[in-house]
Design a protein around this motif. Sequence first.
Motif, short mmCIF file in Angstrom:
data_model
loop_
_atom_site.label_atom_id
_atom_site.label_comp_id
_atom_site.label_asym_id
_atom_site.label_seq_id
_atom_site.Cartn_x
_atom_site.Cartn_y
_atom_site.Cartn_z
N ARG A 1 0.83 -1.21 0.00
CA ARG A 1 0.00 0.00 0.00
C ARG A 1 0.86 1.25 0.00
N ASP A 2 1.97 1.24 0.79
CA ASP A 2 2.82 2.42 0.91
C ASP A 2 4.28 1.97 0.90
N VAL A 3 4.91 2.04 -0.26
CA VAL A 3 6.28 1.54 -0.43
C VAL A 3 7.28 2.34 0.41
N ARG A 4 7.05 3.62 0.58
CA ARG A 4 7.98 4.43 1.39
C ARG A 4 7.90 4.06 2.87
N GLU A 5 6.72 3.78 3.34
CA GLU A 5 6.57 3.35 4.74
C GLU A 5 7.27 2.00 4.95
N LEU A 6 7.11 1.09 4.02
CA LEU A 6 7.80 -0.21 4.12
C LEU A 6 9.31 0.01 4.15
N ARG A 7 9.80 0.87 3.29
CA ARG A 7 11.24 1.15 3.24
C ARG A 7 11.72 1.74 4.57
N ARG A 8 10.95 2.67 5.14
CA ARG A 8 11.32 3.26 6.44
C ARG A 8 11.37 2.18 7.53
N GLU A 9 10.41 1.27 7.49
CA GLU A 9 10.38 0.20 8.49
C GLU A 9 11.59 -0.72 8.38
N LEU A 10 11.94 -1.11 7.14
CA LEU A 10 13.00 -2.10 6.95
C LEU A 10 14.41 -1.52 6.98
N SER A 11 14.56 -0.25 6.66
CA SER A 11 15.89 0.36 6.53
C SER A 11 16.82 0.10 7.71
N PRO A 12 16.38 0.25 8.95
CA PRO A 12 17.32 0.02 10.06
C PRO A 12 17.84 -1.41 10.17
N ARG A 13 17.13 -2.36 9.56
CA ARG A 13 17.51 -3.77 9.69
C ARG A 13 18.25 -4.32 8.48
N LEU A 14 18.40 -3.51 7.44
CA LEU A 14 19.02 -3.98 6.20
C LEU A 14 20.32 -3.26 5.90
N ASP A 15 21.22 -3.94 5.24
CA ASP A 15 22.47 -3.35 4.79
C ASP A 15 22.13 -2.30 3.73
N PRO A 16 22.48 -1.03 3.95
CA PRO A 16 22.09 0.02 2.99
C PRO A 16 22.70 -0.17 1.60
N ARG A 17 23.77 -0.95 1.48
CA ARG A 17 24.38 -1.18 0.17
C ARG A 17 23.52 -2.07 -0.72
N GLN A 18 22.67 -2.87 -0.13
CA GLN A 18 21.83 -3.77 -0.94
C GLN A 18 20.37 -3.36 -0.92
N PHE A 19 20.05 -2.22 -0.34
CA PHE A 19 18.66 -1.78 -0.22
C PHE A 19 18.54 -0.38 -0.78
N PRO A 20 18.27 -0.28 -2.08
CA PRO A 20 18.21 1.04 -2.70
C PRO A 20 16.98 1.82 -2.25
N GLY A 21 16.91 3.03 -2.73
CA GLY A 21 15.74 3.86 -2.43
C GLY A 21 14.53 3.38 -3.19
N VAL A 22 13.61 4.29 -3.41
CA VAL A 22 12.38 3.98 -4.13
C VAL A 22 12.53 4.46 -5.57
N GLU A 23 12.25 3.55 -6.51
CA GLU A 23 12.24 3.91 -7.93
C GLU A 23 10.83 4.39 -8.26
N ASP A 24 10.67 5.70 -8.43
CA ASP A 24 9.34 6.25 -8.68
C ASP A 24 8.84 5.96 -10.08
N ASP A 25 9.75 5.76 -11.04
CA ASP A 25 9.32 5.56 -12.43
C ASP A 25 9.35 4.10 -12.86
N ALA A 26 9.29 3.16 -11.89
CA ALA A 26 9.27 1.73 -12.23
C ALA A 26 7.96 1.42 -12.95
N PRO A 27 7.97 0.42 -13.83
CA PRO A 27 6.79 0.12 -14.65
C PRO A 27 5.50 -0.13 -13.88
#
Length: 175
Positions: free
Chosen positions: A129-155
Motif C-alpha cells: 500500500r505504501d512503499v515508502r513506509e515499508l522502506r522506512r520500516e525495513l531500513s534500520p535492519r538492512l544493509d544500505p548497500r543492498q537496499f536502494p531507495g524507491v524507484e518512482d518511475d518503475a513500470p
Amino acid sequence: MDQNFTVSAKTAVRTLRRDLAALGLDVNHSAALELLAHQAGFRDWNTATASATGPAGQLGAPVPVLRVQDGAAALEFYTAVLGFTCLWEHRFEPDLPLYARVRRDDAELDLSEHCGDGTPGTAVWVPVRDVRELRRELSPRLDPRQFPGVEDDAPGGPTTTVLDPFGNSLRSCER
C-alpha cells in the motif's frame, strides 16, 4: 469463507489446546480441528478446508518457492529482518533439506533448501500500500548497500527491492 481460514484456524487450535490443557482437558490436534470446524458451522474439518478453497477449479493465490542454501539463515532473515512469521517447517528426516512457509500480511513465500525447488536469484513482485513506509520500516535492519531507495518511475509504480542472502529479490511495488 475466508481464504486465510486454515492458517488462522491452526493458530486458534494451538490456543484452544493450550487453554483446555490449563483446565485439565487433554485434546489432541485432530480433535481440536474438528471442534473448531463445528464452531465455524461446518460438519467437519475437511468440509471447512474444502470450502476455504472455493469452487472446484477455482485458483487460489500462488505461493512462490524461493531457493535458499541455508534454511536457518533464511528463516532468521525473513522473520527477524523482514517481519515474516514462520507458519511451518518440514524435513523428511532431521538431516535432510528444510522446506518452510513464511507469511507477512497477505504475502506467503516458501523457502526451500531442496536442489530441485526454485531457482537461485528469483524475483518476486509484492504489492504494498505504501512503499515508502515499508522502506522506512525495513531500513534500520538492512544493509544500505543492498537496499536502494524507491524507484518512482518503475513500470508497476513506485518500487523498492530487498535482496535476501541467497540473491532472491523481493520487489515491493505500490500500485
